[in-house]
Design a protein around this motif. Structure first.
Motif, PDB file in Angstrom:
ATOM      1  N   TRP A   4       0.836  -1.187   0.000  1.00  0.00           N
ATOM      2  CA  TRP A   4       0.000   0.000   0.000  1.00  0.00           C
ATOM      3  C   TRP A   4       0.876   1.244   0.000  1.00  0.00           C
ATOM      4  CZ3 TRP A   4      -4.170  -0.815   4.371  1.00  0.00           C
ATOM      5  CH2 TRP A   4      -4.963  -1.930   4.054  1.00  0.00           C
ATOM      6  N   LYS A   5       0.327   2.346  -0.512  1.00  0.00           N
ATOM      7  CA  LYS A   5       1.001   3.639  -0.464  1.00  0.00           C
ATOM      8  C   LYS A   5       0.397   4.452   0.678  1.00  0.00           C
ATOM      9  CE  LYS A   5       1.991   7.776  -3.118  1.00  0.00           C
ATOM     10  NZ  LYS A   5       1.757   8.501  -4.368  1.00  0.00           N
ATOM     11  N   LEU A   6       1.264   4.975   1.550  1.00  0.00           N
ATOM     12  CA  LEU A   6       0.814   5.816   2.665  1.00  0.00           C
ATOM     13  C   LEU A   6       0.560   7.219   2.136  1.00  0.00           C
ATOM     14  CD1 LEU A   6       0.328   6.207   5.715  1.00  0.00           C
ATOM     15  CD2 LEU A   6       2.771   6.729   5.921  1.00  0.00           C
ATOM     16  N   LEU A   7      -0.675   7.690   2.277  1.00  0.00           N
ATOM     17  CA  LEU A   7      -1.046   9.022   1.800  1.00  0.00           C
ATOM     18  C   LEU A   7      -0.973  10.066   2.905  1.00  0.00           C
ATOM     19  CD1 LEU A   7      -4.165   8.025  -0.336  1.00  0.00           C
ATOM     20  CD2 LEU A   7      -1.810   8.421  -1.132  1.00  0.00           C
ATOM     21  N   HIS A   8      -1.356   9.654   4.121  1.00  0.00           N
ATOM     22  CA  HIS A   8      -1.376  10.595   5.244  1.00  0.00           C
ATOM     23  C   HIS A   8      -1.310   9.790   6.545  1.00  0.00           C
ATOM     24  CE1 HIS A   8      -2.348  14.172   7.568  1.00  0.00           C
ATOM     25  NE2 HIS A   8      -3.252  13.466   8.206  1.00  0.00           N
ATOM     26  N   SER A   9      -0.668  10.374   7.529  1.00  0.00           N
ATOM     27  CA  SER A   9      -0.567   9.722   8.828  1.00  0.00           C
ATOM     28  C   SER A   9      -0.759  10.768   9.925  1.00  0.00           C
ATOM     29  CB  SER A   9       0.805   9.060   8.970  1.00  0.00           C
ATOM     30  OG  SER A   9       0.830   8.218  10.082  1.00  0.00           O
ATOM     31  N   GLU A  10      -1.565  10.425  10.924  1.00  0.00           N
ATOM     32  CA  GLU A  10      -1.849  11.355  12.025  1.00  0.00           C
ATOM     33  C   GLU A  10      -1.708  10.604  13.348  1.00  0.00           C
ATOM     34  OE1 GLU A  10      -5.802  13.527  13.912  1.00  0.00           O
ATOM     35  OE2 GLU A  10      -5.863  12.788  11.854  1.00  0.00           O
ATOM     36  N   TYR A  11      -0.917  11.157  14.266  1.00  0.00           N
ATOM     37  CA  TYR A  11      -0.771  10.546  15.588  1.00  0.00           C
ATOM     38  C   TYR A  11      -1.962  10.905  16.461  1.00  0.00           C
ATOM     39  CZ  TYR A  11       3.809   8.734  14.607  1.00  0.00           C
ATOM     40  OH  TYR A  11       4.835   8.000  14.076  1.00  0.00           O
ATOM     41  N   LEU A  12      -2.570   9.882  17.047  1.00  0.00           N
ATOM     42  CA  LEU A  12      -3.722  10.060  17.919  1.00  0.00           C
ATOM     43  C   LEU A  12      -3.323  10.081  19.390  1.00  0.00           C
ATOM     44  CD1 LEU A  12      -6.076   7.519  16.138  1.00  0.00           C
ATOM     45  CD2 LEU A  12      -5.982   9.998  15.819  1.00  0.00           C
ATOM     46  N   TYR A  13      -2.233   9.350  19.711  1.00  0.00           N
ATOM     47  CA  TYR A  13      -1.798   9.243  21.102  1.00  0.00           C
ATOM     48  C   TYR A  13      -0.334   8.827  21.123  1.00  0.00           C
ATOM     49  CZ  TYR A  13      -1.779   7.842  26.016  1.00  0.00           C
ATOM     50  OH  TYR A  13      -1.489   7.736  27.346  1.00  0.00           O
ATOM     51  N   LYS A  14       0.457   9.482  21.970  1.00  0.00           N
ATOM     52  CA  LYS A  14       1.876   9.128  22.112  1.00  0.00           C
ATOM     53  C   LYS A  14       2.211   9.052  23.596  1.00  0.00           C
ATOM     54  CE  LYS A  14       4.222  10.779  17.982  1.00  0.00           C
ATOM     55  NZ  LYS A  14       5.392  11.493  17.495  1.00  0.00           N
ATOM     56  N   ASP A  15       2.789   7.906  23.980  1.00  0.00           N
ATOM     57  CA  ASP A  15       3.233   7.696  25.345  1.00  0.00           C
ATOM     58  C   ASP A  15       4.439   6.765  25.294  1.00  0.00           C
ATOM     59  OD1 ASP A  15       3.206   7.869  28.130  1.00  0.00           O
ATOM     60  OD2 ASP A  15       1.677   6.338  28.393  1.00  0.00           O
ATOM     61  N   ASP A  16       5.109   6.578  26.431  1.00  0.00           N
ATOM     62  CA  ASP A  16       6.278   5.697  26.470  1.00  0.00           C
ATOM     63  C   ASP A  16       5.955   4.283  26.014  1.00  0.00           C
ATOM     64  OD1 ASP A  16       7.803   7.780  27.403  1.00  0.00           O
ATOM     65  OD2 ASP A  16       7.731   7.148  29.494  1.00  0.00           O
ATOM     66  N   TRP A  17       4.787   3.771  26.369  1.00  0.00           N
ATOM     67  CA  TRP A  17       4.458   2.363  26.109  1.00  0.00           C
ATOM     68  C   TRP A  17       3.444   2.158  25.001  1.00  0.00           C
ATOM     69  CZ3 TRP A  17       7.765  -0.907  27.818  1.00  0.00           C
ATOM     70  CH2 TRP A  17       8.520  -0.591  28.951  1.00  0.00           C
ATOM     71  N   LEU A  18       2.855   3.243  24.494  1.00  0.00           N
ATOM     72  CA  LEU A  18       1.855   3.089  23.438  1.00  0.00           C
ATOM     73  C   LEU A  18       1.803   4.341  22.581  1.00  0.00           C
ATOM     74  CD1 LEU A  18      -0.588   1.568  22.133  1.00  0.00           C
ATOM     75  CD2 LEU A  18      -2.024   2.794  23.754  1.00  0.00           C
ATOM     76  N   ILE A  32      -9.043   3.449  -1.497  1.00  0.00           N
ATOM     77  CA  ILE A  32      -8.581   4.250  -0.359  1.00  0.00           C
ATOM     78  C   ILE A  32      -9.002   3.532   0.925  1.00  0.00           C
ATOM     79  CG2 ILE A  32      -8.841   6.421   0.900  1.00  0.00           C
ATOM     80  CD1 ILE A  32      -7.301   6.829  -1.642  1.00  0.00           C
ATOM     81  N   VAL A  33      -8.045   3.308   1.807  1.00  0.00           N
ATOM     82  CA  VAL A  33      -8.321   2.714   3.113  1.00  0.00           C
ATOM     83  C   VAL A  33      -8.126   3.822   4.136  1.00  0.00           C
ATOM     84  CG1 VAL A  33      -7.669   0.941   4.775  1.00  0.00           C
ATOM     85  CG2 VAL A  33      -7.493   0.468   2.321  1.00  0.00           C
ATOM     86  N   ASP A  34      -9.234   4.232   4.760  1.00  0.00           N
ATOM     87  CA  ASP A  34      -9.198   5.350   5.701  1.00  0.00           C
ATOM     88  C   ASP A  34     -10.346   5.211   6.684  1.00  0.00           C
ATOM     89  OD1 ASP A  34      -8.519   7.771   6.896  1.00  0.00           O
ATOM     90  OD2 ASP A  34      -9.535   8.981   5.372  1.00  0.00           O
ATOM     91  N   PRO A  35     -10.096   5.076   7.943  1.00  0.00           N
ATOM     92  CA  PRO A  35      -8.790   5.060   8.596  1.00  0.00           C
ATOM     93  C   PRO A  35      -8.229   3.635   8.706  1.00  0.00           C
ATOM     94  CG  PRO A  35     -10.463   5.053  10.289  1.00  0.00           C
ATOM     95  CD  PRO A  35     -11.183   5.081   8.944  1.00  0.00           C
ATOM     96  N   TYR A  36      -6.909   3.562   8.843  1.00  0.00           N
ATOM     97  CA  TYR A  36      -6.243   2.306   9.191  1.00  0.00           C
ATOM     98  C   TYR A  36      -5.386   2.628  10.408  1.00  0.00           C
ATOM     99  CZ  TYR A  36      -4.406  -2.352   8.766  1.00  0.00           C
ATOM    100  OH  TYR A  36      -4.118  -3.677   9.004  1.00  0.00           O
ATOM    101  N   TYR A  37      -5.677   1.936  11.517  1.00  0.00           N
ATOM    102  CA  TYR A  37      -5.009   2.231  12.777  1.00  0.00           C
ATOM    103  C   TYR A  37      -3.777   1.355  12.961  1.00  0.00           C
ATOM    104  CZ  TYR A  37      -9.236   4.818  13.732  1.00  0.00           C
ATOM    105  OH  TYR A  37     -10.268   5.715  13.649  1.00  0.00           O
ATOM    106  N   VAL A  38      -2.695   1.976  13.389  1.00  0.00           N
ATOM    107  CA  VAL A  38      -1.437   1.285  13.629  1.00  0.00           C
ATOM    108  C   VAL A  38      -0.958   1.618  15.037  1.00  0.00           C
ATOM    109  CG1 VAL A  38       0.987   1.053  12.919  1.00  0.00           C
ATOM    110  CG2 VAL A  38      -0.802   1.375  11.187  1.00  0.00           C
TER     111      VAL A  38
END
Length: 182
Positions: A4-18, A32-38
Motif C-alpha cells: 500500500w502507499k501511505l497518503l497521510h498519517s496522524e498521531y492520535l496518542y503518544k506515550d512511552d508504552w503506546l 482508499i483505506v481510511d482510517p487504518y489504525y497502527v
C-alpha cells in the motif's frame, strides 16, 4: 506488488508504552483505506535462558492485560540506548534473572502482530548462565524466578501451559536449535 502507499498519517496518542496513529492508504487496486489504525511499539527481545547446570530459567509474573500470573521466558522492550537486540537481551536477562550468559544464539525475529503493530521481536537461546547479581526490576515488576528442566519445558509446551504467544514461538525455535546440535 501488493504494498500500500501511505497518503497521510496522524498521531492520535503518544506515550512511552503506546503510540497510536491513523493512516490513510491507497491500495494497488486504487482503493482508499481510511482510517487504518497502527500501534507503534519499540522492538522487543525474548530468550530461552539455560543456566550452567542445564536448567531453564523461567520467570513468573502477573500480566494485567490477561489478568493472571503466568510463566514466561525472560524478555522485554528494547531501550533506545541498546546498541543491538543482543545488547537488549543481555540487559533484560541480567535485570530480570540476575544471570549473565556465556553465549547468546540469535533465533531470528518475528512480527508480533503485523496487521496492526509496527515492531519486531528478536528471539535468542542463552546458554551458560551464571548468577552474578540480584534482580534489578523496574518499578512495576514483581518477578519470581523458576528453574525447570528442558523436559519440563517440553511438557509445559505440550500441555499448553505457556500462554504468551511470542514466548511459545521462541521456545519452539530454541528447542529446534537444541535438537539440531545433538
Amino acid at each position: 506488488m501488493l504494498d500500500w502507499k501511505l497518503l497521510h498519517s496522524e498521531y492520535l496518542y503518544k506515550d512511552d508504552w503506546l503510540t497510536a496513529r491513523k493512516d490513510r492508504c491507497l491500495t494497488p487496486a486504487g482503493k482508499i483505506v481510511d482510517p487504518y489504525y497502527v500501534l507503534e511499539y519499540p522492538n522487543w527481545v525474548n530468550g530461552v535462558a539455560i543456566a550452567e547446570d542445564g536448567k531453564v530459567i523461567m520467570v513468573r509474573q502477573y500480566r494485567h492485560g490477561y489478568g493472571q500470573t503466568i510463566l514466561e521466558i525472560p524478555g522485554g522492550a528494547m531501550d533506545p540506548t541498546d546498541a543491538s537486540p543482543e545488547t537488549a537481551m543481555r540487559r533484560e536477562l541480567l535485570e530480570e534473572t540476575g544471570y549473565a550468559f556465556e553465549q547468546l544464539t540469535p533465533l531470528g525475529d518475528i512480527c508480533p502482530n503485523p496487521a496492526s503493530s509496527n515492531n519486531l521481536t528478536y528471539m535468542f537461546l542463552a546458554t551458560g548462565g551464571k548468577k552474578v547479581q540480584e534482580q534489578q526490576l523496574d518499578q512495576n515488576e514483581e518477578i519470581e524466578i523458576v528453574h525447570i528442566t528442558l523436559e519440563e519445558l517440553v511438557q509445559l509446551m505440550q500441555t499448553n501451559q505457556i500462554r504468551q504467544s511470542l514466548h511459545v514461538t521462541c521456545i519452539y525455535y530454541a528447542l529446534e536449535k537444541i535438537r539440531s546440535k545433538k
